[in-house]
Design an enzyme around this catalytic site. Structure first.
Site, PDB file in Angstrom:
ATOM      1  N   SER A  50      49.558   7.190   9.635  1.00  0.00           N
ATOM      2  CA  SER A  50      50.588   7.461  10.636  1.00  0.00           C
ATOM      3  C   SER A  50      49.983   7.610  12.023  1.00  0.00           C
ATOM      4  O   SER A  50      48.818   7.954  12.191  1.00  0.00           O
ATOM      5  CB  SER A  50      51.341   8.748  10.277  1.00  0.00           C
TER       6      SER A  50
HETATM    7  N1  SAH Z   1      50.710  10.577   5.280  1.00  0.00           N
HETATM    8  C1  SAH Z   1      49.995   9.322   5.337  1.00  0.00           C
HETATM    9  C2  SAH Z   1      50.936   8.172   5.673  1.00  0.00           C
HETATM   10  C3  SAH Z   1      50.871   7.149   4.622  1.00  0.00           C
HETATM   11  S1  SAH Z   1      52.062   5.855   4.654  1.00  0.00           S
HETATM   12  C4  SAH Z   1      48.822   9.379   6.273  1.00  0.00           C
HETATM   13  O1  SAH Z   1      48.694  10.369   7.003  1.00  0.00           O
HETATM   14  O2  SAH Z   1      48.009   8.460   6.259  1.00  0.00           O
HETATM   15  C5  SAH Z   1      53.108   6.318   3.289  1.00  0.00           C
HETATM   16  C6  SAH Z   1      52.461   6.462   1.938  1.00  0.00           C
HETATM   17  O3  SAH Z   1      53.500   6.791   1.007  1.00  0.00           O
HETATM   18  C7  SAH Z   1      51.806   5.204   1.386  1.00  0.00           C
HETATM   19  O4  SAH Z   1      50.475   5.483   1.045  1.00  0.00           O
HETATM   20  C8  SAH Z   1      52.637   4.862   0.152  1.00  0.00           C
HETATM   21  O5  SAH Z   1      51.882   4.295  -0.891  1.00  0.00           O
HETATM   22  C9  SAH Z   1      53.188   6.235  -0.228  1.00  0.00           C
HETATM   23  N2  SAH Z   1      54.399   6.216  -1.053  1.00  0.00           N
HETATM   24  C10 SAH Z   1      55.475   5.384  -0.977  1.00  0.00           C
HETATM   25  N3  SAH Z   1      56.400   5.705  -1.894  1.00  0.00           N
HETATM   26  C11 SAH Z   1      55.901   6.773  -2.589  1.00  0.00           C
HETATM   27  C12 SAH Z   1      56.394   7.555  -3.674  1.00  0.00           C
HETATM   28  N4  SAH Z   1      57.556   7.296  -4.256  1.00  0.00           N
HETATM   29  N5  SAH Z   1      55.635   8.583  -4.113  1.00  0.00           N
HETATM   30  C13 SAH Z   1      54.426   8.857  -3.537  1.00  0.00           C
HETATM   31  N6  SAH Z   1      53.904   8.154  -2.516  1.00  0.00           N
HETATM   32  C14 SAH Z   1      54.642   7.109  -2.048  1.00  0.00           C
END
Ligand code: SAH
Length: 204
Positions: A50
């Protein structure tokens, strides 16, 4: 490392925490040169780390004073989890892509946040064994707020999540108050879609 100057992030503790987290440890080697730009960056598997400004806003709306039990859904790179840990929260984080969960665990340990607990799975169901939580943050966008996550909030607890589809998403804060749920819209955002969203049918 105080290069980000956001006038809309008032909580000095949040700004300081972001300033202390070494973001270069959470991006892939080839993206390191851009780690301190205020932009999302690719981390593989079609996912992104993010944007720091968005992490700051989400964290501020969680209203953490230190010592809270916090759940994150969507570990991704581990960066948001590191910011929460830096603020003194006890952090539990769920990631659906096993390879990302593993890499995030290694990055968190290397950055000194080895206490963050990570689980692989569908975050829709939350982490019932560790509930209730003071705050929950969702970092992928579901169309609707996952009801198990609301159920796992303490009284007074906050859930911050992007809600919507690719054409329109808003950051929303839900606060659990004496039998009800208060909903506040924060700002338009753009997150990757939530995978394997569940509906009523999945519960029957
Ligand atoms: N908080 C992270 C942002 C990652 S982007 C950071 O600081 O880097 C969103 C993430 O959510 C991705 O890695 C994706 O694989 C995960 N994701 C999507 N759907 C999900 C679900 N149902 N359960 C857990 N993780 C999920």
């Amino acid at each position: 490392m105080d290069g980000w100057d956001w006038t809309d992030v008032r909580d000095a503790r949040v700004r300081a925490a972001i300033g202390r987290v070494p973001r270069h440890l959470f991006v892939p080697e080839e993206a390191r040169a851009r780690a301190y730009e205020d932009e999302p960056l690719p981390i593989g598997f079609g996912q992104t780390i993010s944007q720091p400004h968005v992490v700051a806003i989400m964290t501020e709306w969680m209203e953490l004073k230190g010592g809270e039990k916090v759940l994150e859904v969507g570990t991704g790179s581990g960066y948001q989890a590191a910011v929460l840990a830096e603020l003194g929260a006890e952090v539990f984080s769920i990631e659906i892509v096993p390879e990302l969960a593993e890499r995030a665990g290694a990055s968190l340990a290397a950055a000194g946040y080895g206490s963050v607990r990570i689980r692989v799975g569908n975050g829709w169901d939350g982490w019932p064994e560790e509930a209730p939580f003071d705050a929950v943050v969702v970092t992928a966008a579901p169309r609707d707020v996952p009801s198990p996550l609301v159920d796992q909030l303490k009284e007074g607890g906050r859930l911050v999540a992007p809600i919507g589809d690719l054409s329109k998403q808003e950051l929303v804060r839900f606060t659990r108050t004496g039998g009800g749920l208060r909903r506040e819209t924060v700002t338009p955002v753009r997150f990757v879609p939530f995978q394997r969203e569940k509906t009523e049918k999945d519960y029957s």
